[in-house]
Scaffold this active site. Sequence first.
Site, PDB file in Angstrom:
ATOM      1  N   HIS A  43     -28.368  53.086  34.839  1.00 27.92           N
ATOM      2  CA  HIS A  43     -26.932  52.993  35.138  1.00 27.92           C
ATOM      3  C   HIS A  43     -26.201  51.954  34.300  1.00 27.92           C
ATOM      4  O   HIS A  43     -24.995  51.811  34.429  1.00 27.92           O
ATOM      5  CB  HIS A  43     -26.694  52.701  36.633  1.00 27.92           C
ATOM      6  CG  HIS A  43     -27.007  51.283  37.027  1.00 27.92           C
ATOM      7  ND1 HIS A  43     -28.270  50.850  37.276  1.00 27.92           N
ATOM      8  CD2 HIS A  43     -26.211  50.199  37.196  1.00 27.92           C
ATOM      9  CE1 HIS A  43     -28.254  49.559  37.602  1.00 27.92           C
ATOM     10  NE2 HIS A  43     -27.012  49.135  37.552  1.00 27.92           N
TER      11      HIS A  43
HETATM   12  C1  UD1 Z   1     -22.004  47.924  39.189  1.00 26.43           C
HETATM   13  C2  UD1 Z   1     -22.200  46.539  38.588  1.00 26.43           C
HETATM   14  C3  UD1 Z   1     -23.621  46.415  38.058  1.00 26.43           C
HETATM   15  C4  UD1 Z   1     -24.635  46.747  39.138  1.00 26.43           C
HETATM   16  C5  UD1 Z   1     -24.332  48.111  39.737  1.00 26.43           C
HETATM   17  C6  UD1 Z   1     -25.238  48.360  40.898  1.00 26.43           C
HETATM   18  C7  UD1 Z   1     -20.269  45.500  37.493  1.00 26.43           C
HETATM   19  C8  UD1 Z   1     -19.619  45.209  36.196  1.00 26.43           C
HETATM   20  N1  UD1 Z   1     -21.311  46.338  37.446  1.00 26.43           N
HETATM   21  O1  UD1 Z   1     -22.172  48.868  38.138  1.00 26.43           O
HETATM   22  O2  UD1 Z   1     -23.841  45.074  37.640  1.00 26.43           O
HETATM   23  O3  UD1 Z   1     -25.904  46.772  38.540  1.00 26.43           O
HETATM   24  O4  UD1 Z   1     -22.967  48.141  40.209  1.00 26.43           O
HETATM   25  O5  UD1 Z   1     -25.375  49.718  41.170  1.00 26.43           O
HETATM   26  O6  UD1 Z   1     -19.836  45.018  38.510  1.00 26.43           O
HETATM   27  N2  UD1 Z   1     -18.864  55.393  40.988  1.00 26.43           N
HETATM   28  C9  UD1 Z   1     -18.795  56.418  41.912  1.00 26.43           C
HETATM   29  N3  UD1 Z   1     -18.889  56.093  43.235  1.00 26.43           N
HETATM   30  C10 UD1 Z   1     -19.043  54.825  43.686  1.00 26.43           C
HETATM   31  C11 UD1 Z   1     -19.094  53.791  42.733  1.00 26.43           C
HETATM   32  C12 UD1 Z   1     -19.008  54.099  41.396  1.00 26.43           C
HETATM   33  O7  UD1 Z   1     -18.658  57.579  41.573  1.00 26.43           O
HETATM   34  O8  UD1 Z   1     -19.145  54.604  44.911  1.00 26.43           O
HETATM   35  C13 UD1 Z   1     -18.809  55.751  39.553  1.00 26.43           C
HETATM   36  C14 UD1 Z   1     -17.393  55.791  38.990  1.00 26.43           C
HETATM   37  O9  UD1 Z   1     -17.374  56.780  38.005  1.00 26.43           O
HETATM   38  C15 UD1 Z   1     -17.268  54.428  38.338  1.00 26.43           C
HETATM   39  C16 UD1 Z   1     -18.685  54.182  37.825  1.00 26.43           C
HETATM   40  O10 UD1 Z   1     -19.524  54.765  38.816  1.00 26.43           O
HETATM   41  O11 UD1 Z   1     -16.342  54.407  37.292  1.00 26.43           O
HETATM   42  C17 UD1 Z   1     -19.032  52.733  37.645  1.00 26.43           C
HETATM   43  O12 UD1 Z   1     -18.892  52.018  38.868  1.00 26.43           O
HETATM   44  P1  UD1 Z   1     -18.741  50.422  38.864  1.00 26.43           P
HETATM   45  O13 UD1 Z   1     -18.796  49.902  40.236  1.00 26.43           O
HETATM   46  O14 UD1 Z   1     -17.573  50.017  38.024  1.00 26.43           O
HETATM   47  O15 UD1 Z   1     -20.006  49.930  38.056  1.00 26.43           O
HETATM   48  P2  UD1 Z   1     -21.543  50.300  38.243  1.00 26.43           P
HETATM   49  O16 UD1 Z   1     -21.978  51.029  37.024  1.00 26.43           O
HETATM   50  O17 UD1 Z   1     -21.767  50.903  39.567  1.00 26.43           O
HETATM   51  N1  UDP Z   2     -31.842  51.432  45.073  1.00 21.04           N
HETATM   52  C1  UDP Z   2     -31.727  52.301  46.145  1.00 21.04           C
HETATM   53  N2  UDP Z   2     -31.598  53.628  45.883  1.00 21.04           N
HETATM   54  C2  UDP Z   2     -31.577  54.141  44.607  1.00 21.04           C
HETATM   55  C3  UDP Z   2     -31.698  53.251  43.529  1.00 21.04           C
HETATM   56  C4  UDP Z   2     -31.818  51.896  43.794  1.00 21.04           C
HETATM   57  O1  UDP Z   2     -31.762  51.886  47.301  1.00 21.04           O
HETATM   58  O2  UDP Z   2     -31.471  55.360  44.446  1.00 21.04           O
HETATM   59  C5  UDP Z   2     -31.953  49.998  45.359  1.00 21.04           C
HETATM   60  C6  UDP Z   2     -33.172  49.329  44.773  1.00 21.04           C
HETATM   61  O3  UDP Z   2     -34.244  49.369  45.674  1.00 21.04           O
HETATM   62  C7  UDP Z   2     -32.688  47.912  44.518  1.00 21.04           C
HETATM   63  C8  UDP Z   2     -31.213  48.070  44.266  1.00 21.04           C
HETATM   64  O4  UDP Z   2     -30.847  49.356  44.738  1.00 21.04           O
HETATM   65  O5  UDP Z   2     -32.869  47.114  45.680  1.00 21.04           O
HETATM   66  C9  UDP Z   2     -30.918  47.959  42.802  1.00 21.04           C
HETATM   67  O6  UDP Z   2     -29.589  48.292  42.577  1.00 21.04           O
HETATM   68  P1  UDP Z   2     -29.052  48.798  41.179  1.00 21.04           P
HETATM   69  O7  UDP Z   2     -30.163  49.295  40.340  1.00 21.04           O
HETATM   70  O8  UDP Z   2     -27.930  49.729  41.479  1.00 21.04           O
HETATM   71  O9  UDP Z   2     -28.375  47.475  40.580  1.00 21.04           O
HETATM   72  P2  UDP Z   2     -28.913  46.192  39.793  1.00 21.04           P
HETATM   73  O10 UDP Z   2     -30.064  45.625  40.542  1.00 21.04           O
HETATM   74  O11 UDP Z   2     -29.261  46.622  38.408  1.00 21.04           O
HETATM   75  O12 UDP Z   2     -27.731  45.293  39.787  1.00 21.04           O
END
Ligand code: UD1
Ligand code: UDP
Length: 371
Positions: free
Chosen positions: A203
């Site tokens: 992601h």
């Molecule tokens: C965010 C965090 C990242 C973290 C991740 C955990 C930042 C900059 N990034 O990344 O550090 O590792 O969360 O998962 O804060 N979207 C949906 N539904 C949702 C949320 C997001 O469809 O409920 C989609 C949208 O297209 C959105 C994209 O995901 O534009 C990115 O979402 P965003 O929260 O900005 O960043 P993440 O990639 O989720």
């Molecule tokens: N995780 C989850 N379901 C998924 C993928 C990840 O519950 O399908 C959990 C995972 O066990 C971990 C956390 O989400 O505890 C990690 O989140 P993510 O990879 O979104 O973000 P990051 O740690 O890179 O910020």
Amino acid sequence: MRVCSIVGARPQFIKAAVVSRELESAGEEVLVHTGQHYDEELSDVFFEELDIPEPEHNLGVRSGPHGEQTGKMIAAIEPVVEEVDPDALLLYGDTNSTLAGAIVGSKRDVTVAHVEAGLRSENRDMPEEINRILTDHAADCCFAPSKRAVENLAEEGIDDGVHWTGDVMYDAILDARERATNRSTILEDLGLEPGEYVLATVHRESNTDVRSNLEAILDGFADSPLPVVFPAHPRTVDRLERHGLWERATAVCDLIEPQGYLDFVRLLDAAERVATDSGGVQKEAFFLETPCVTLRNETEWTETVDSGLNVLVGPNADRIRRALRTDRNPVTNAQPYGDGLAGQRIVGLLERQLESGEPETEIDPEPSPLS
Ligand code: UD1
Ligand code: UDP
């Protein structure tokens, strides 16, 4: 003490659940959800599974470009903090929700505490690296998961209010592993045998927004000796579609919905190995001793690489292919992320700092490894 906790994204719900439990007996907690993650499988499911109380405030910020998203969060958090008037503002990790909380808190008379302080990937192109650095510098209290994180802070001149507490995700997984093994039926539901599949998550912005990187990762997965089970983050689903890579992805992987925490922990525990660009998943793989192939060129969780269980390959198809076929065994059984009591330590230290009114610096005695 009255604590206001700011969360917004999937991993923060898991981290906050650990500390929230400890806060129940130590004071009052007001939970604020920025709304950064809003899909049921990225948000609600964690509140239900981890028994986290409904947030008092959901700011409904949702997705957007970094500046817009962070700016909306700042504007929405400020009046809530004014109304709640907490003694401490508790922030987790490195997301835009973390940074927004840090900016609001550092300009008010409130103790700003950062859980997961001191991590550095040394890659400033990552939005998370900027969020981490700025939050640590704005915080009055830095709770570091490892000794190296304490050293990273010292190198940047941050000494006051720094504590080595251990990592809250280690606390979380010690509890979740057994529950997942007993309760989750995800292996049966997906028709998977333990040790007979590779789990994948992708992601990161650089791996999803840059088409060639996402394509290279799929090319690497295409030659996996075992089926690749890929719970896809909505960001990744969106980019696969936009880049015209959806069909390629479904041809090389079993794309499934994002999973709840217990099902995901079960999938990770039983996988032959995991390929991921997640921070939290690298660490959980280390805790569960599942070999990890990290789809990045650097990591902030460097101890997992030192252990021999994690290898950094970047979004490079050849390196991914090789790493999926090479045996990896731990070279050390050291536990650099504490003893499973990080949540308890964090709450105790926060109470102490609020009572004394002075930031202390204490590198707690080396936490003993748990078997
Ligand atoms: C965010 C965090 C990242 C973290 C991740 C955990 C930042 C900059 N990034 O990344 O550090 O590792 O969360 O998962 O804060 N979207 C949906 N539904 C949702 C949320 C997001 O469809 O409920 C989609 C949208 O297209 C959105 C994209 O995901 O534009 C990115 O979402 P965003 O929260 O900005 O960043 P993440 O990639 O989720
Ligand atoms: N995780 C989850 N379901 C998924 C993928 C990840 O519950 O399908 C959990 C995972 O066990 C971990 C956390 O989400 O505890 C990690 O989140 P993510 O990879 O979104 O973000 P990051 O740690 O890179 O910020």
